[in-house]
Write an enzyme that holds these catalytic residues in place. Structure first.
Site, PDB file in Angstrom:
ATOM      1  N   ASN A  11      13.805 -16.031 -10.333  1.00 52.25           N
ATOM      2  CA  ASN A  11      14.231 -15.070 -11.242  1.00 52.25           C
ATOM      3  C   ASN A  11      13.252 -14.045 -11.823  1.00 52.25           C
ATOM      4  OD1 ASN A  11      15.856 -13.417 -12.749  1.00 52.25           O
ATOM      5  ND2 ASN A  11      16.770 -15.023 -13.995  1.00 52.25           N
ATOM      6  N   TRP A  12      13.116 -13.029 -11.134  1.00 53.56           N
ATOM      7  CA  TRP A  12      11.923 -12.113 -11.863  1.00 53.56           C
ATOM      8  C   TRP A  12      12.247 -11.544 -13.098  1.00 53.56           C
ATOM      9  CZ3 TRP A  12       9.665  -9.037  -6.910  1.00 53.56           C
ATOM     10  CH2 TRP A  12       9.040  -9.860  -6.122  1.00 53.56           C
ATOM     11  N   LYS A  13      13.539 -11.384 -13.387  1.00 45.73           N
ATOM     12  CA  LYS A  13      14.033 -10.576 -14.481  1.00 45.73           C
ATOM     13  C   LYS A  13      13.569  -9.261 -14.275  1.00 45.73           C
ATOM     14  CE  LYS A  13      14.389 -15.253 -17.022  1.00 45.73           C
ATOM     15  NZ  LYS A  13      14.524 -15.854 -18.045  1.00 45.73           N
ATOM     16  N   HIS A 100      24.221 -15.139 -16.084  1.00 44.08           N
ATOM     17  CA  HIS A 100      23.119 -15.526 -16.671  1.00 44.08           C
ATOM     18  C   HIS A 100      23.057 -15.217 -18.125  1.00 44.08           C
ATOM     19  CE1 HIS A 100      18.875 -15.697 -18.005  1.00 44.08           C
ATOM     20  NE2 HIS A 100      18.491 -16.208 -16.830  1.00 44.08           N
ATOM     21  N   GLU A 102      21.266 -14.199 -20.540  1.00 42.22           N
ATOM     22  CA  GLU A 102      20.875 -12.987 -20.877  1.00 42.22           C
ATOM     23  C   GLU A 102      21.907 -11.913 -20.832  1.00 42.22           C
ATOM     24  OE1 GLU A 102      17.140 -12.943 -18.892  1.00 42.22           O
ATOM     25  OE2 GLU A 102      16.504 -14.803 -20.133  1.00 42.22           O
ATOM     26  N   GLU A 176      21.490 -23.790 -17.028  1.00 43.99           N
ATOM     27  CA  GLU A 176      20.294 -23.215 -17.841  1.00 43.99           C
ATOM     28  C   GLU A 176      20.552 -23.142 -19.347  1.00 43.99           C
ATOM     29  OE1 GLU A 176      17.821 -20.420 -15.086  1.00 43.99           O
ATOM     30  OE2 GLU A 176      19.333 -19.341 -16.114  1.00 43.99           O
ATOM     31  N   GLY A 182      12.605 -19.442 -21.132  1.00 43.62           N
ATOM     32  CA  GLY A 182      11.369 -18.781 -21.730  1.00 43.62           C
ATOM     33  C   GLY A 182      10.653 -19.258 -22.834  1.00 43.62           C
ATOM     34  N   SER A 221      12.342 -23.242 -18.181  1.00 45.52           N
ATOM     35  CA  SER A 221      10.849 -23.324 -18.206  1.00 45.52           C
ATOM     36  C   SER A 221      10.625 -24.288 -17.081  1.00 45.52           C
ATOM     37  CB  SER A 221      10.656 -23.810 -19.749  1.00 45.52           C
ATOM     38  OG  SER A 221      10.770 -22.826 -20.685  1.00 45.52           O
ATOM     39  N   GLY A 242      12.459 -18.696 -13.711  1.00 48.80           N
ATOM     40  CA  GLY A 242      11.941 -17.494 -14.518  1.00 48.80           C
ATOM     41  C   GLY A 242      10.476 -17.083 -14.393  1.00 48.80           C
TER      42      GLY A 242
HETATM   43  P1  PGA Z   1      12.399 -19.573 -17.311  1.00 50.12           P
HETATM   44  O1  PGA Z   1      13.834 -18.830 -17.046  1.00 50.12           O
HETATM   45  O2  PGA Z   1      11.941 -20.219 -16.124  1.00 50.12           O
HETATM   46  O3  PGA Z   1      11.255 -18.385 -17.721  1.00 50.12           O
HETATM   47  O4  PGA Z   1      12.491 -20.277 -18.726  1.00 50.12           O
HETATM   48  C1  PGA Z   1      14.867 -19.187 -16.232  1.00 50.12           C
HETATM   49  C2  PGA Z   1      15.878 -18.454 -16.119  1.00 50.12           C
HETATM   50  O5  PGA Z   1      16.327 -17.664 -17.089  1.00 50.12           O
HETATM   51  O6  PGA Z   1      16.298 -18.159 -15.121  1.00 50.12           O
END
Ligand code: PGA
Length: 259
Positions: A11-13, A100, A102, A176, A182, A221, A242
């Site tokens: 997931n590049w965000k 997600h 976010e 998640e 993150g 993470s 991510g």
């Molecule tokens: P992260 O993000 O691996 O940077 O913790 C995962 C995600 O939000 O999909």
């Protein structure tokens, strides 16, 4: 326990550029080759879907699938700024992340929104990756399992009601924990397995074979160092990655750790 091939989805965000994407995708395609040991997908920002599809070329059909990070719940029409499931399909997208944390946090997405997006994605022939996860406060209050199972139930009930039990088999779930995204804090393999097992039990509402067919990914993470132990858990069927998906060596190490 699921017997599915594991899925590692990056997931590049909101990261990337034409130049950086080209370097990353080429390194991944080289590293993965024609036959990955697991399914691999890249969830890239919408403007780059065409670029990444072209970079992947045949690999998009074989070993690396294209994914989107969000989708409109609507089929078409006056929804400025939104991207429909059919448009994603037009660009060769196979998976789309929905719900997600976010999006739930910064865009006020509700369980009902997430359910509608999952349904719309399935109707267009995409595989929704339905994200669920509890905050730190919810976990500390002992509500982790209740929160994530309610988030999953909202989607499962909507799909069963509108499209039948079989539709549920078409989704991927991603657990998640919000406190692990993150932050460098990862759920321990045992903590993650406990929630994954609870999610699997909920999926049994739609039948035993459906529960076994649905892949439940862990995200938060996940990195080259902790992936193998997480992916070895009986109810962890892959990862949604991510930060570590932005570095080819790290992402390739996670892919190599998959079963
Ligand atoms: P992260 O993000 O691996 O940077 O913790 C995962 C995600 O939000 O999909």
């Amino acid at each position: 326990m699921s017997k599915q091939r594991q899925l590692i989805a990056g997931n590049w965000k909101m990261n990337g550029s034409l130049g950086a994407n080209a370097a990353l995708v080429r390194a991944l395609a080289d590293g993965i080759g024609d036959e990955a040991r697991c399914d691999v997908a890249l969830a890239v920002p919408a403007p780059y879907l065409g670029q990444v599809r072209d970079l992947l070329g045949d690999a998009a059909l074989a070993s690396i699938a294209l994914a989107a990070q969000d989708v409109s719940p609507h089929a078409s029409g006056a929804y400025t700024g939104e991207v429909s499931a059919a448009m994603l399909k037009d660009f060769g997208v196979r998976y789309v992340v929905v719900g997600h944390s976010e999006r739930r946090q910064y865009h006020g997405e509700t369980d009902a929104d997430v359910a509608a997006k999952a349904r719309g994605a399935l109707s267009a022939g995409l595989v929704p990756i339905v994200c669920v996860g509890e905050t730190l406060a919810q976990r500390e209050a002992g509500q982790g399992e209740t929160v994530v199972t309610a988030q999953l139930d909202a989607v499962v009930e909507h799909l069963r009601g509108t499209a039948g039990d079989d539709a549920v088999a078409g989704i991927v779930v991603a657990y998640e924990p919000v406190w692990a995204i993150g932050t460098g804090k990862t759920a321990t393999p045992a903590q993650a397995q406990e929630i994954h097992a609870a999610l699997r039990r909920r999926l049994r509402q739609a039948g035993e074979s459906t529960a076994a067919a649905v892949r439940i990914l862990y995200g938060g993470s996940m990195n080259a160092g902790n992936a193998a132990e997480l992916l070895a858990q009986s109810d962890i069927d892959g990862g949604l990655v991510g930060g570590a998906s932005l570095k080819a060596t790290d992402f390739l190490a996670i892919v190599a750790a998959a079963r």
